[in-house]
Design a protein around this motif. Structure first.
Motif, mmCIF file in Angstrom:
data_model
loop_
_atom_site.group_PDB
_atom_site.id
_atom_site.type_symbol
_atom_site.label_atom_id
_atom_site.label_comp_id
_atom_site.label_asym_id
_atom_site.label_seq_id
_atom_site.Cartn_x
_atom_site.Cartn_y
_atom_site.Cartn_z
ATOM 1 N N GLU A 250 0.828 -1.206 0.000
ATOM 2 C CA GLU A 250 0.000 0.000 0.000
ATOM 3 C C GLU A 250 0.864 1.258 0.000
ATOM 4 O O GLU A 250 0.534 2.252 -0.658
ATOM 5 C CB GLU A 250 -0.927 -0.007 1.209
ATOM 6 C CG GLU A 250 -2.053 -1.022 1.127
ATOM 7 C CD GLU A 250 -2.877 -1.094 2.409
ATOM 8 O OE1 GLU A 250 -4.091 -1.329 2.336
ATOM 9 O OE2 GLU A 250 -2.276 -0.918 3.495
ATOM 10 N N VAL A 251 1.962 1.232 0.743
ATOM 11 C CA VAL A 251 2.868 2.386 0.789
ATOM 12 C C VAL A 251 3.470 2.638 -0.593
ATOM 13 O O VAL A 251 3.495 3.784 -1.068
ATOM 14 C CB VAL A 251 3.981 2.151 1.833
ATOM 15 C CG1 VAL A 251 5.081 3.208 1.687
ATOM 16 C CG2 VAL A 251 3.415 2.193 3.241
ATOM 17 N N LYS A 252 3.960 1.600 -1.233
ATOM 18 C CA LYS A 252 4.583 1.756 -2.551
ATOM 19 C C LYS A 252 3.565 2.229 -3.582
ATOM 20 O O LYS A 252 3.872 3.070 -4.441
ATOM 21 C CB LYS A 252 5.226 0.441 -2.993
ATOM 22 C CG LYS A 252 6.526 0.125 -2.257
ATOM 23 C CD LYS A 252 7.130 -1.193 -2.715
ATOM 24 C CE LYS A 252 8.489 -1.426 -2.063
ATOM 25 N NZ LYS A 252 9.533 -0.551 -2.621
ATOM 26 N N SER A 253 2.346 1.705 -3.507
ATOM 27 C CA SER A 253 1.300 2.137 -4.423
ATOM 28 C C SER A 253 0.947 3.603 -4.213
ATOM 29 O O SER A 253 0.759 4.363 -5.173
ATOM 30 C CB SER A 253 0.056 1.258 -4.237
ATOM 31 O OG SER A 253 -0.998 1.685 -5.067
ATOM 32 N N ALA A 254 0.857 4.028 -2.957
ATOM 33 C CA ALA A 254 0.546 5.427 -2.650
ATOM 34 C C ALA A 254 1.635 6.360 -3.156
ATOM 35 O O ALA A 254 1.360 7.437 -3.698
ATOM 36 C CB ALA A 254 0.356 5.599 -1.140
ATOM 37 N N CYS A 255 2.894 5.957 -2.989
ATOM 38 C CA CYS A 255 4.013 6.778 -3.472
ATOM 39 C C CYS A 255 3.993 6.887 -4.990
ATOM 40 O O CYS A 255 4.209 7.972 -5.557
ATOM 41 C CB CYS A 255 5.347 6.188 -3.005
ATOM 42 S SG CYS A 255 5.673 6.366 -1.247
ATOM 43 N N TYR A 256 3.725 5.777 -5.665
ATOM 44 C CA TYR A 256 3.730 5.792 -7.129
ATOM 45 C C TYR A 256 2.639 6.710 -7.665
ATOM 46 O O TYR A 256 2.856 7.471 -8.605
ATOM 47 C CB TYR A 256 3.541 4.377 -7.673
ATOM 48 C CG TYR A 256 3.861 4.271 -9.147
ATOM 49 C CD1 TYR A 256 5.153 3.947 -9.577
ATOM 50 C CD2 TYR A 256 2.895 4.519 -10.114
ATOM 51 C CE1 TYR A 256 5.460 3.873 -10.925
ATOM 52 C CE2 TYR A 256 3.194 4.456 -11.461
ATOM 53 C CZ TYR A 256 4.480 4.125 -11.866
ATOM 54 O OH TYR A 256 4.775 4.074 -13.214
ATOM 55 N N LEU A 257 1.466 6.663 -7.058
ATOM 56 C CA LEU A 257 0.362 7.525 -7.475
ATOM 57 C C LEU A 257 0.746 8.989 -7.378
ATOM 58 O O LEU A 257 0.337 9.809 -8.203
ATOM 59 C CB LEU A 257 -0.869 7.248 -6.605
ATOM 60 C CG LEU A 257 -2.066 8.184 -6.785
ATOM 61 C CD1 LEU A 257 -2.672 8.037 -8.183
ATOM 62 C CD2 LEU A 257 -3.124 7.901 -5.716
ATOM 63 N N ARG A 258 1.578 9.339 -6.402
ATOM 64 C CA ARG A 258 1.945 10.726 -6.144
ATOM 65 C C ARG A 258 3.240 11.145 -6.810
ATOM 66 O O ARG A 258 3.761 12.213 -6.516
ATOM 67 C CB ARG A 258 2.007 10.943 -4.624
ATOM 68 C CG ARG A 258 0.636 10.842 -3.953
ATOM 69 C CD ARG A 258 0.725 10.516 -2.477
ATOM 70 N NE ARG A 258 -0.580 10.492 -1.834
ATOM 71 C CZ ARG A 258 -1.452 9.488 -1.905
ATOM 72 N NH1 ARG A 258 -1.149 8.399 -2.595
ATOM 73 N NH2 ARG A 258 -2.624 9.560 -1.303
ATOM 74 N N GLY A 259 3.768 10.314 -7.720
ATOM 75 C CA GLY A 259 4.881 10.748 -8.561
ATOM 76 C C GLY A 259 6.212 10.082 -8.318
ATOM 77 O O GLY A 259 7.161 10.298 -9.074
ATOM 78 N N ASN B 57 8.724 6.871 -8.248
ATOM 79 C CA ASN B 57 8.865 5.511 -8.757
ATOM 80 C C ASN B 57 9.339 4.614 -7.617
ATOM 81 O O ASN B 57 10.531 4.426 -7.392
ATOM 82 C CB ASN B 57 9.847 5.457 -9.924
ATOM 83 C CG ASN B 57 9.887 4.087 -10.567
ATOM 84 O OD1 ASN B 57 9.057 3.219 -10.272
ATOM 85 N ND2 ASN B 57 10.837 3.857 -11.457
ATOM 86 N N SER B 58 8.393 4.039 -6.918
ATOM 87 C CA SER B 58 8.685 3.290 -5.692
ATOM 88 C C SER B 58 9.046 1.833 -5.944
ATOM 89 O O SER B 58 9.319 1.097 -4.995
ATOM 90 C CB SER B 58 7.470 3.341 -4.762
ATOM 91 O OG SER B 58 6.295 2.913 -5.447
ATOM 92 N N THR B 59 9.080 1.404 -7.197
ATOM 93 C CA THR B 59 9.314 -0.013 -7.501
ATOM 94 C C THR B 59 10.701 -0.473 -7.088
ATOM 95 O O THR B 59 10.904 -1.658 -6.819
ATOM 96 C CB THR B 59 9.107 -0.294 -8.994
ATOM 97 O OG1 THR B 59 9.939 0.596 -9.757
ATOM 98 C CG2 THR B 59 7.658 -0.070 -9.392
ATOM 99 N N HIS B 60 11.674 0.440 -7.029
ATOM 100 C CA HIS B 60 13.045 0.061 -6.703
ATOM 101 C C HIS B 60 13.558 0.773 -5.447
ATOM 102 O O HIS B 60 14.757 0.892 -5.241
ATOM 103 C CB HIS B 60 13.976 0.373 -7.885
ATOM 104 C CG HIS B 60 13.532 -0.252 -9.171
ATOM 105 N ND1 HIS B 60 13.606 -1.606 -9.408
ATOM 106 C CD2 HIS B 60 12.973 0.303 -10.284
ATOM 107 C CE1 HIS B 60 13.132 -1.863 -10.625
ATOM 108 N NE2 HIS B 60 12.741 -0.727 -11.160
ATOM 109 N N ILE B 61 12.636 1.243 -4.612
ATOM 110 C CA ILE B 61 13.001 1.962 -3.394
ATOM 111 C C ILE B 61 12.540 1.160 -2.190
ATOM 112 O O ILE B 61 11.435 0.596 -2.188
ATOM 113 C CB ILE B 61 12.368 3.372 -3.371
ATOM 114 C CG1 ILE B 61 12.803 4.171 -4.600
ATOM 115 C CG2 ILE B 61 12.763 4.116 -2.102
ATOM 116 C CD1 ILE B 61 12.185 5.546 -4.675
ATOM 117 N N GLY B 62 13.361 1.090 -1.168
ATOM 118 C CA GLY B 62 13.030 0.350 0.031
ATOM 119 C C GLY B 62 11.801 0.898 0.730
ATOM 120 O O GLY B 62 11.462 2.083 0.610
#
Length: 294
Positions: free
Chosen positions: A236-245, A247-252
């Motif tokens: 959920e955290v990664k999805s929320a970050c991606y929505l807001r700009g 690229n959380s796919t490669h971030i811890g």
């Protein structure tokens, strides 16, 4: 034509079987999402609840489901002619990123496709920063001109801006020339690309869509602040970050939670008239976050 021939050659019975299995699982997940969305909507109607009054997870589920359904509509339309379903299955196999929703992507495809989409929106970042620099002389307040110049310079030199640097510009983004209703057409198009919205619409319609999407994100932020970032799962955290700009796919996960916390501090400090700053925050806060100086 050549690409189509190659694609036909590489389709093996094993890959087709795998595709059919993934498709069945995808339909099950989509059906489950549809039933949950219906339950939420029914509860809203029965208790006279508005979208912004929902808990965070219900708001996010409806937002994502609407996005998925919109993408499915295109497939539904081109499936209407007789025998077109055969063509549709071929197109879904050849163009899964463009035509299929996330339920039908493999884990590798999810990572690859999110990287591709982020590359698309990142292309607009320099253009947006350049536009901000161009409008600096149009800002009447000397202090705001200095703050915006300093912010643009920091971002262009690889620095991640502090929350106070962004919030100092609240007044600047609520009036001419950076208020939502004062943005120029080419700037609105660049912002649309940064939000993964099509830029190929008339400027008034683009501006309306940007307002709507930014308002929804602002409402989600307020609901998330009530829930607390600590209550979210890693996904959920990664999805929320991606929505807001971001690229959380490669971030811890920890870095994502830190970034999302910064975003919420900014978002929850803004009023409706200042949402242009939240829209630009998609670029300002994400451009230099990973591996950059502060």
């Amino acid at each position: 034509m050549g690409n189509t021939i190659v694609s036909w050659v590489v389709i093996s019975p094993a890959s087709m079987s795998c595709t059919q299995s993934s498709r069945k699982a995808g339909f099950r997940m989509l059906w489950a999402d549809a039933k949950k969305a219906r339950r939420i909507k029914t509860n809203m109607w029965n208790h006279n609840i508005e979208f912004h009054q929902l808990p965070y997870r219900e708001m996010e589920h409806l937002r994502q489901f609407r996005q998925d359904v919109t993408k499915c509509l295109f497939l539904g339309i081109i499936s209407i002619p007789p025998f077109a379903n055969y063509l549709v299955f071929l197109l879904m196999y050849l163009f899964p990123r463009q035509l299929l929703i996330r339920h039908f992507w493999t884990p590798k495809q999810q990572t690859d496709f999110l990287d591709i989409y982020h590359a698309f929106r990142k292309q607009s970042h320099p253009e947006i920063i350049s536009y901000l620099e161009k409008v600096i002389p149009l800002i009447s307040d000397t202090g705001l001109r200095w703050h915006l110049t300093d912010l643009c310079t920091k971002i262009q030199h690889g620095f991640h801006p502090a929350i106070r640097d962004i919030l100092a510009l609240r007044e600047c983004f609520s009036n001419h020339p950076l208020g939502m209703n004062q943005l120029q057409a080419f700037h609105v198009k660049a912002l649309s690309r940064a939000m993964l919205l099509t830029p190929y619409l008339p400027p008034p319609l683009l501006r309306h869509r940007l307002k709507t999407h930014t308002t929804v994100i602002h409402q989600l932020d307020q609901a998330l602040a009530k829930l607390g970032i600590g209550q979210l799962t890693a996904e959920e955290v990664k999805s929320a970050c991606y929505l807001r700009g971001l690229n959380s796919t490669h971030i811890g996960e920890d870095r994502c939670r830190t970034w999302l916390g910064e975003w919420l501090q900014i978002s929850c400090s803004l009023k409706e008239a200042e949402l242009s700053l939240l829209l630009h925050n998609v670029v300002l806060l994400s451009t230099n976050y990973l591996g950059t100086r502060r």
